[in-house]
Design a protein around this motif. Structure first.
Motif, mmCIF file in Angstrom:
data_model
loop_
_atom_site.group_PDB
_atom_site.id
_atom_site.type_symbol
_atom_site.label_atom_id
_atom_site.label_comp_id
_atom_site.label_asym_id
_atom_site.label_seq_id
_atom_site.Cartn_x
_atom_site.Cartn_y
_atom_site.Cartn_z
ATOM 1 N N LYS A 83 24.169 -23.806 -26.149
ATOM 2 C CA LYS A 83 24.339 -22.520 -25.490
ATOM 3 C C LYS A 83 24.065 -21.382 -26.457
ATOM 4 C CE LYS A 83 27.478 -23.732 -21.861
ATOM 5 N NZ LYS A 83 28.433 -23.153 -20.945
ATOM 6 N N LEU A 84 23.535 -20.312 -25.870
ATOM 7 C CA LEU A 84 23.298 -19.100 -26.649
ATOM 8 C C LEU A 84 24.579 -18.273 -26.680
ATOM 9 C CD1 LEU A 84 19.853 -18.071 -25.134
ATOM 10 C CD2 LEU A 84 20.264 -19.193 -27.315
ATOM 11 N N PRO A 85 24.730 -17.446 -27.700
ATOM 12 C CA PRO A 85 25.893 -16.549 -27.722
ATOM 13 C C PRO A 85 25.895 -15.655 -26.477
ATOM 14 C CG PRO A 85 24.740 -16.511 -29.830
ATOM 15 C CD PRO A 85 23.904 -17.322 -28.886
ATOM 16 N N GLY A 86 27.076 -15.243 -26.041
ATOM 17 C CA GLY A 86 27.234 -14.476 -24.809
ATOM 18 C C GLY A 86 26.398 -13.214 -24.737
ATOM 19 N N ASP A 87 26.380 -12.414 -25.814
ATOM 20 C CA ASP A 87 25.616 -11.165 -25.782
ATOM 21 C C ASP A 87 24.115 -11.427 -25.707
ATOM 22 O OD1 ASP A 87 25.739 -12.220 -28.348
ATOM 23 O OD2 ASP A 87 25.597 -10.267 -29.329
ATOM 24 N N THR A 88 23.662 -12.498 -26.352
ATOM 25 C CA THR A 88 22.244 -12.862 -26.303
ATOM 26 C C THR A 88 21.860 -13.294 -24.893
ATOM 27 O OG1 THR A 88 22.292 -13.563 -28.607
ATOM 28 C CG2 THR A 88 20.509 -14.426 -27.262
ATOM 29 N N ALA A 89 22.677 -14.161 -24.300
ATOM 30 C CA ALA A 89 22.403 -14.633 -22.942
ATOM 31 C C ALA A 89 22.435 -13.469 -21.955
ATOM 32 C CB ALA A 89 23.410 -15.703 -22.547
ATOM 33 N N SER A 90 23.369 -12.543 -22.133
ATOM 34 C CA SER A 90 23.453 -11.418 -21.194
ATOM 35 C C SER A 90 22.240 -10.500 -21.320
ATOM 36 C CB SER A 90 24.757 -10.638 -21.385
ATOM 37 O OG SER A 90 24.832 -10.115 -22.686
ATOM 38 N N THR A 91 21.690 -10.343 -22.509
ATOM 39 C CA THR A 91 20.466 -9.550 -22.685
ATOM 40 C C THR A 91 19.309 -10.189 -21.928
ATOM 41 O OG1 THR A 91 21.202 -8.818 -24.874
ATOM 42 C CG2 THR A 91 18.848 -8.627 -24.408
ATOM 43 N N LYS A 93 19.550 -12.365 -19.440
ATOM 44 C CA LYS A 93 19.843 -12.336 -18.003
ATOM 45 C C LYS A 93 19.598 -10.954 -17.402
ATOM 46 C CE LYS A 93 23.081 -16.176 -17.975
ATOM 47 N NZ LYS A 93 24.485 -16.608 -17.876
ATOM 48 N N ALA A 94 19.900 -9.912 -18.166
ATOM 49 C CA ALA A 94 19.649 -8.550 -17.681
ATOM 50 C C ALA A 94 18.151 -8.351 -17.454
ATOM 51 C CB ALA A 94 20.191 -7.525 -18.677
ATOM 52 N N TRP A 95 17.337 -8.812 -18.388
ATOM 53 C CA TRP A 95 15.880 -8.707 -18.199
ATOM 54 C C TRP A 95 15.479 -9.512 -16.969
ATOM 55 C CZ3 TRP A 95 11.437 -11.057 -17.234
ATOM 56 C CH2 TRP A 95 10.258 -10.349 -17.465
ATOM 57 N N TRP A 96 16.029 -10.712 -16.852
ATOM 58 C CA TRP A 96 15.737 -11.605 -15.716
ATOM 59 C C TRP A 96 16.037 -10.902 -14.383
ATOM 60 C CZ3 TRP A 96 13.629 -16.266 -14.651
ATOM 61 C CH2 TRP A 96 13.961 -16.875 -13.431
ATOM 62 N N GLN A 97 17.212 -10.291 -14.278
ATOM 63 C CA GLN A 97 17.610 -9.641 -13.027
ATOM 64 C C GLN A 97 16.742 -8.419 -12.723
ATOM 65 O OE1 GLN A 97 21.770 -9.085 -13.792
ATOM 66 N NE2 GLN A 97 22.304 -11.173 -13.154
ATOM 67 N N THR A 106 5.945 -10.034 -20.564
ATOM 68 C CA THR A 106 4.696 -9.846 -21.310
ATOM 69 C C THR A 106 4.961 -10.141 -22.777
ATOM 70 O OG1 THR A 106 5.162 -7.536 -21.777
ATOM 71 C CG2 THR A 106 3.977 -8.006 -19.702
ATOM 72 N N GLU A 107 3.917 -10.181 -23.558
ATOM 73 C CA GLU A 107 4.091 -10.408 -25.007
ATOM 74 C C GLU A 107 4.915 -9.282 -25.620
ATOM 75 O OE1 GLU A 107 3.357 -13.282 -26.543
ATOM 76 O OE2 GLU A 107 2.715 -13.930 -24.541
ATOM 77 N N GLU A 108 4.727 -8.055 -25.129
ATOM 78 C CA GLU A 108 5.519 -6.922 -25.624
ATOM 79 C C GLU A 108 6.997 -7.087 -25.255
ATOM 80 O OE1 GLU A 108 2.682 -6.407 -23.679
ATOM 81 O OE2 GLU A 108 1.390 -6.040 -25.422
ATOM 82 N N ASP A 109 7.245 -7.512 -23.995
ATOM 83 C CA ASP A 109 8.628 -7.773 -23.575
ATOM 84 C C ASP A 109 9.273 -8.831 -24.466
ATOM 85 O OD1 ASP A 109 8.479 -5.969 -21.434
ATOM 86 O OD2 ASP A 109 7.842 -7.519 -20.007
ATOM 87 N N LYS A 110 8.525 -9.883 -24.730
ATOM 88 C CA LYS A 110 9.053 -10.969 -25.567
ATOM 89 C C LYS A 110 9.354 -10.473 -26.980
ATOM 90 C CE LYS A 110 6.424 -14.555 -23.157
ATOM 91 N NZ LYS A 110 5.348 -15.532 -23.335
ATOM 92 N N ALA A 111 8.454 -9.664 -27.541
ATOM 93 C CA ALA A 111 8.671 -9.135 -28.892
ATOM 94 C C ALA A 111 9.937 -8.279 -28.931
ATOM 95 C CB ALA A 111 7.463 -8.329 -29.347
ATOM 96 N N ARG A 112 10.134 -7.463 -27.866
ATOM 97 C CA ARG A 112 11.334 -6.628 -27.799
ATOM 98 C C ARG A 112 12.583 -7.507 -27.678
ATOM 99 N NH1 ARG A 112 14.114 -4.933 -23.764
ATOM 100 N NH2 ARG A 112 12.528 -5.345 -22.167
ATOM 101 N N LEU A 113 12.518 -8.560 -26.862
ATOM 102 C CA LEU A 113 13.662 -9.468 -26.711
ATOM 103 C C LEU A 113 13.963 -10.222 -28.004
ATOM 104 C CD1 LEU A 113 12.914 -10.791 -23.116
ATOM 105 C CD2 LEU A 113 14.866 -9.373 -23.808
ATOM 106 N N VAL A 114 12.924 -10.566 -28.758
ATOM 107 C CA VAL A 114 13.132 -11.205 -30.070
ATOM 108 C C VAL A 114 13.926 -10.255 -30.961
ATOM 109 C CG1 VAL A 114 11.951 -11.900 -32.200
ATOM 110 C CG2 VAL A 114 11.155 -12.774 -30.001
#
Length: 152
Positions: A83-91, A93-97, A106-114
């Motif tokens: 499992k991922l830490p709670g704050d990481t998973a919520s970030t 999930k927020a993008w997902w929702q 997108t690649e830019e979205d992924k870079a920002r999420l990284v």
């Protein structure tokens, strides 16, 4: 029946014919055997054998201790991997929702999420792959027919 020793050439007196040397007598009451098949040992030899035995015992314990530490670390690593830490998973999930209709970052979205999560790009990619498999159906009618096909 055959009598004992018949046909072998052995007789009861064969053992009596072989004299026993005093050196071959392994126990005379004064010396103590080491119990390891070394025969009679002097005090110095016993001390040396005991030191070697203790060193081997210590080395064996060290080897097992290192193995146990490795196994423990592997178990903890596998436990953490689930499992991922709670704050990481919520970030994530927020993008997902926010992108529920088309959850392909997108690649830019992924870079920002990284940057936001501290995860590796591969982890981000895997999270989205798993999330889409578990929680997203691009075409609700086809997903229900897929479920009925799986039941057959």
């Amino acid at each position: 029946g055959a009598s004992p020793g018949e046909g072998t050439g052995a007789t009861m007196s064969d053992d009596e014919d072989n004299p026993v040397d005093s050196e071959s007598n392994m126990f005379d009451g004064n010396d103590v055997s080491d119990g390891m098949g070394f025969g009679m040992l002097t005090e110095g030899e016993r001390s040396l054998v005991e030191r070697v035995r203790q060193e081997l015992k210590h080395e064996l314990k060290q080897g097992y201790r290192e193995k146990l530490v490795d196994i423990r670390e592997e178990i903890l690593r596998k436990r953490r991997a689930g499992k991922l830490p709670g704050d990481t998973a919520s970030t994530l999930k927020a993008w997902w929702q926010a992108h529920a209709k088309w959850p392909y970052p997108t690649e830019e979205d992924k870079a920002r999420l990284v940057q936001e999560t501290g995860l590796q790009l591969k982890q981000i990619n895997n999270w989205f792959i798993n999330q889409r498999k578990r929680n997203w159906h691009s075409n609700p009618t086809s997903s229900s027919s897929d479920k009925s096909k799986r039941k057959r």
